[in-house]
Design an enzyme around this catalytic site. Structure first.
Site, PDB file in Angstrom:
ATOM      1  N   HIS A 128       0.862  -1.085  -0.089  1.00 19.15           N
ATOM      2  CA  HIS A 128      -0.178  -0.075  -0.042  1.00 19.15           C
ATOM      3  C   HIS A 128       0.744   1.374   0.052  1.00 19.15           C
ATOM      4  O   HIS A 128       1.462   1.661   1.140  1.00 19.15           O
ATOM      5  CB  HIS A 128      -0.790  -0.037   1.081  1.00 19.15           C
ATOM      6  CG  HIS A 128      -1.813   1.125   1.289  1.00 19.15           C
ATOM      7  ND1 HIS A 128      -2.168   1.991   2.494  1.00 19.15           N
ATOM      8  CD2 HIS A 128      -2.482   1.761   0.411  1.00 19.15           C
ATOM      9  CE1 HIS A 128      -3.176   2.928   2.159  1.00 19.15           C
ATOM     10  NE2 HIS A 128      -3.090   2.751   0.943  1.00 19.15           N
ATOM     11  N   GLU A 140       3.051   0.604   3.131  1.00 17.29           N
ATOM     12  CA  GLU A 140       2.561  -0.533   4.261  1.00 17.29           C
ATOM     13  C   GLU A 140       2.674  -2.020   3.475  1.00 17.29           C
ATOM     14  O   GLU A 140       2.162  -1.956   2.201  1.00 17.29           O
ATOM     15  CB  GLU A 140       1.176  -0.125   4.475  1.00 17.29           C
ATOM     16  CG  GLU A 140       0.765   0.518   5.521  1.00 17.29           C
ATOM     17  CD  GLU A 140      -0.479   0.964   6.017  1.00 17.29           C
ATOM     18  OE1 GLU A 140      -0.982   0.432   7.130  1.00 17.29           O
ATOM     19  OE2 GLU A 140      -1.437   1.104   4.724  1.00 17.29           O
TER      20      GLU A 140
HETATM   21  N1  CAA Z   1       3.142  13.272  -8.178  1.00 17.50           N
HETATM   22  C1  CAA Z   1       4.407  13.667  -8.129  1.00 17.50           C
HETATM   23  N2  CAA Z   1       5.128  14.593  -7.416  1.00 17.50           N
HETATM   24  C2  CAA Z   1       4.243  15.491  -6.726  1.00 17.50           C
HETATM   25  C3  CAA Z   1       2.583  15.353  -6.899  1.00 17.50           C
HETATM   26  C4  CAA Z   1       2.210  14.120  -7.694  1.00 17.50           C
HETATM   27  N3  CAA Z   1       0.990  14.001  -7.626  1.00 17.50           N
HETATM   28  N4  CAA Z   1       2.006  16.193  -6.149  1.00 17.50           N
HETATM   29  C5  CAA Z   1       3.204  17.017  -5.668  1.00 17.50           C
HETATM   30  N5  CAA Z   1       4.330  16.590  -6.085  1.00 17.50           N
HETATM   31  C6  CAA Z   1       5.604  17.128  -5.926  1.00 17.50           C
HETATM   32  C7  CAA Z   1       5.884  18.371  -6.580  1.00 17.50           C
HETATM   33  O1  CAA Z   1       6.217  18.318  -7.685  1.00 17.50           O
HETATM   34  C8  CAA Z   1       6.870  18.926  -5.545  1.00 17.50           C
HETATM   35  O2  CAA Z   1       8.133  18.683  -5.775  1.00 17.50           O
HETATM   36  P1  CAA Z   1       9.414  19.417  -6.278  1.00 17.50           P
HETATM   37  O3  CAA Z   1       9.656  19.978  -4.809  1.00 17.50           O
HETATM   38  O4  CAA Z   1      10.555  18.553  -6.757  1.00 17.50           O
HETATM   39  O5  CAA Z   1       8.873  20.450  -7.239  1.00 17.50           O
HETATM   40  C9  CAA Z   1       6.684  18.459  -4.128  1.00 17.50           C
HETATM   41  O6  CAA Z   1       5.786  17.297  -4.208  1.00 17.50           O
HETATM   42  C10 CAA Z   1       5.971  19.428  -3.443  1.00 17.50           C
HETATM   43  O7  CAA Z   1       4.738  19.869  -3.957  1.00 17.50           O
HETATM   44  P2  CAA Z   1       4.160  21.401  -3.972  1.00 17.50           P
HETATM   45  O8  CAA Z   1       5.539  22.395  -3.710  1.00 17.50           O
HETATM   46  O9  CAA Z   1       3.425  21.559  -5.366  1.00 17.50           O
HETATM   47  O10 CAA Z   1       3.293  21.398  -2.843  1.00 17.50           O
HETATM   48  P3  CAA Z   1       3.420  20.925  -1.418  1.00 17.50           P
HETATM   49  O11 CAA Z   1       4.810  21.309  -0.632  1.00 17.50           O
HETATM   50  O12 CAA Z   1       2.098  21.710  -0.473  1.00 17.50           O
HETATM   51  O13 CAA Z   1       3.335  19.636  -1.319  1.00 17.50           O
HETATM   52  C11 CAA Z   1       2.190  17.333  -1.105  1.00 17.50           C
HETATM   53  C12 CAA Z   1       2.294  18.722  -1.751  1.00 17.50           C
HETATM   54  C13 CAA Z   1       3.322  16.857  -1.042  1.00 17.50           C
HETATM   55  C14 CAA Z   1       0.982  16.648  -1.607  1.00 17.50           C
HETATM   56  C15 CAA Z   1       1.756  18.001   0.573  1.00 17.50           C
HETATM   57  O14 CAA Z   1       0.705  18.935   0.544  1.00 17.50           O
HETATM   58  C16 CAA Z   1       1.529  16.784   1.295  1.00 17.50           C
HETATM   59  O15 CAA Z   1       2.289  16.148   1.779  1.00 17.50           O
HETATM   60  N6  CAA Z   1       0.216  16.441   1.594  1.00 17.50           N
HETATM   61  C17 CAA Z   1      -0.137  15.449   2.237  1.00 17.50           C
HETATM   62  C18 CAA Z   1      -0.224  13.950   1.615  1.00 17.50           C
HETATM   63  C19 CAA Z   1      -0.642  12.852   1.899  1.00 17.50           C
HETATM   64  O16 CAA Z   1      -1.127  12.826   3.390  1.00 17.50           O
HETATM   65  N7  CAA Z   1      -0.858  11.700   1.589  1.00 17.50           N
HETATM   66  C20 CAA Z   1      -1.413  10.498   2.068  1.00 17.50           C
HETATM   67  C21 CAA Z   1      -2.674  10.170   1.434  1.00 17.50           C
HETATM   68  S1  CAA Z   1      -3.495   8.870   2.213  1.00 17.50           S
HETATM   69  C22 CAA Z   1      -3.083   7.839   1.069  1.00 17.50           C
HETATM   70  O17 CAA Z   1      -2.307   8.079   0.183  1.00 17.50           O
HETATM   71  C23 CAA Z   1      -3.400   6.338   1.338  1.00 17.50           C
HETATM   72  C24 CAA Z   1      -4.878   5.957   1.213  1.00 17.50           C
HETATM   73  O18 CAA Z   1      -4.930   4.748   0.948  1.00 17.50           O
HETATM   74  C25 CAA Z   1      -5.858   6.668   0.954  1.00 17.50           C
END
Ligand code: CAA
Length: 271
Positions: A128, A140
């Site tokens: 996961h 996970e």
């Molecule tokens: N794919 C690849 N890279 C991505 C991306 C994507 N979809 N979205 C953002 N990024 C990258 C950006 O390109 C950027 O990289 P660089 O620094 O190299 O340019 C980096 O992430 C940071 O992005 P931003 O500067 O645009 O934005 P941010 O600093 O606000 O970060 C985020 C964005 C990483 C999404 C951050 O908001 C975050 O960590 N959010 C929480 C995410 C989270 O909790 N995820 C778990 C969800 S639960 C899950 O996935 C499991 C499930 O089963 C539901």
């Protein structure tokens, strides 16, 4: 998520990767996104043009499972529908070599139930990933009831090669991440529904008050409200405890087609 997983496998682990999707349009969209991420790596000096070309050369596509040919390791990342997943695992185990490991990126469905559709359930395991896969460090790992020790070892080694930290969970609804995360998101929806606070104040409280990158409602939109609802339903049905009952507002938004970022509207608007 499949594109993110494949990109990390090709870029970090150096693996040859084949993306399989029955929709050519989805494949094209995914590969265009992958190209944009690689282009950003080059622009930011994180990799050279030559390395980008090498990564791209390791990537190919196939329009159906029947056309995969061969594979050492498959990671399924279709939407959270147990019947679709079971059909895919049955088909995969018919066309692939006996030793191929079949992993599922399910976020809450029983690995044991998916594995029982495969010819060799001992080769099936849960892997996961978190979204966005290239950024998030965790995977996970969930062995099912019949998963062999060898399948577990190979999967842990692959996750490590992909640069991920692993945790291990029992095969229980939601595993670790969603057993904790989804009731939190669901409670945020209930707080909104009850008018305890505005969407912005709920998010700001949890973002700045508990140092999260996103508040729970923004995160729900990012994950997809349909995915959140599907996971809550699994927790509710399988664990049988009313504390996992999906928020009425969550159900209502999904009924309206307000699925979050991907549909242009969820709890927030994305014009
Ligand atoms: N794919 C690849 N890279 C991505 C991306 C994507 N979809 N979205 C953002 N990024 C990258 C950006 O390109 C950027 O990289 P660089 O620094 O190299 O340019 C980096 O992430 C940071 O992005 P931003 O500067 O645009 O934005 P941010 O600093 O606000 O970060 C985020 C964005 C990483 C999404 C951050 O908001 C975050 O960590 N959010 C929480 C995410 C989270 O909790 N995820 C778990 C969800 S639960 C899950 O996935 C499991 C499930 O089963 C539901």
């Amino acid at each position: 998520m499949g594109i993110g997983i494949g990109l990390v496998a090709a870029r970090v682990a150096g693996a040859r990767v084949q993306f399989v999707d029955s929709s050519a349009a989805q494949l094209d969209k995914g590969l265009a996104f992958l190209d944009s991420l690689l282009a950003k790596d080059v622009a930011k000096g994180r990799c050279t043009e030559a390395v980008r070309s090498e990564i791209k050369a390791r990537i190919s596509t196939a329009p159906s499972i029947a056309q995969i040919g061969s594979a050492d390791f498959v990671i399924e990342a279709v939407s959270e529908n147990v019947d679709v997943k079971r059909r895919i695992f049955a088909e995969l185990s018919e066309v692939l070599p006996a030793e191929t490991i079949l992993a599922t990126n399910t976020s809450s469905i029983s690995i044991t139930k998916i594995a029982s559709a495969a010819r060799r359930p001992e080769n099936v395991i849960g892997m996961h990933f978190m979204n966005p896969v290239p950024v998030m460090k965790l995977v996970e790992i969930i062995p099912g009831l019949q998963t062999s020790a060898q399948t577990l070892d190979t999967t842990l080694a692959l996750a490590q090669r992909m640069g991920k930290t692993t945790t291990r969970s029992q095969d229980v609804p939601g595993f670790i991440a969603n057993r904790l995360l989804m009731p939190y998101i669901n409670e945020a929806m209930i707080a909104l529904q009850e008018g305890i606070a505005t969407r912005e104040d709920i998010d700001t409280t949890m973002k700045l008050g508990t140092n999260n990158p996103m508040g729970p409602l923004t995160l729900a939109d990012f994950i997809g409200l349909d995915t959140c609802l599907a996971i809550m339903r699994v927790l509710h049905t399988e664990l049988g405890d009313s504390k996992y009952r999906p928020a009425v507002l969550l159900q209502k938004y999904v009924d309206a087609g307000w699925l979050g970022v991907k549909s242009g509207r969820g709890i927030y608007e994305y014009p």
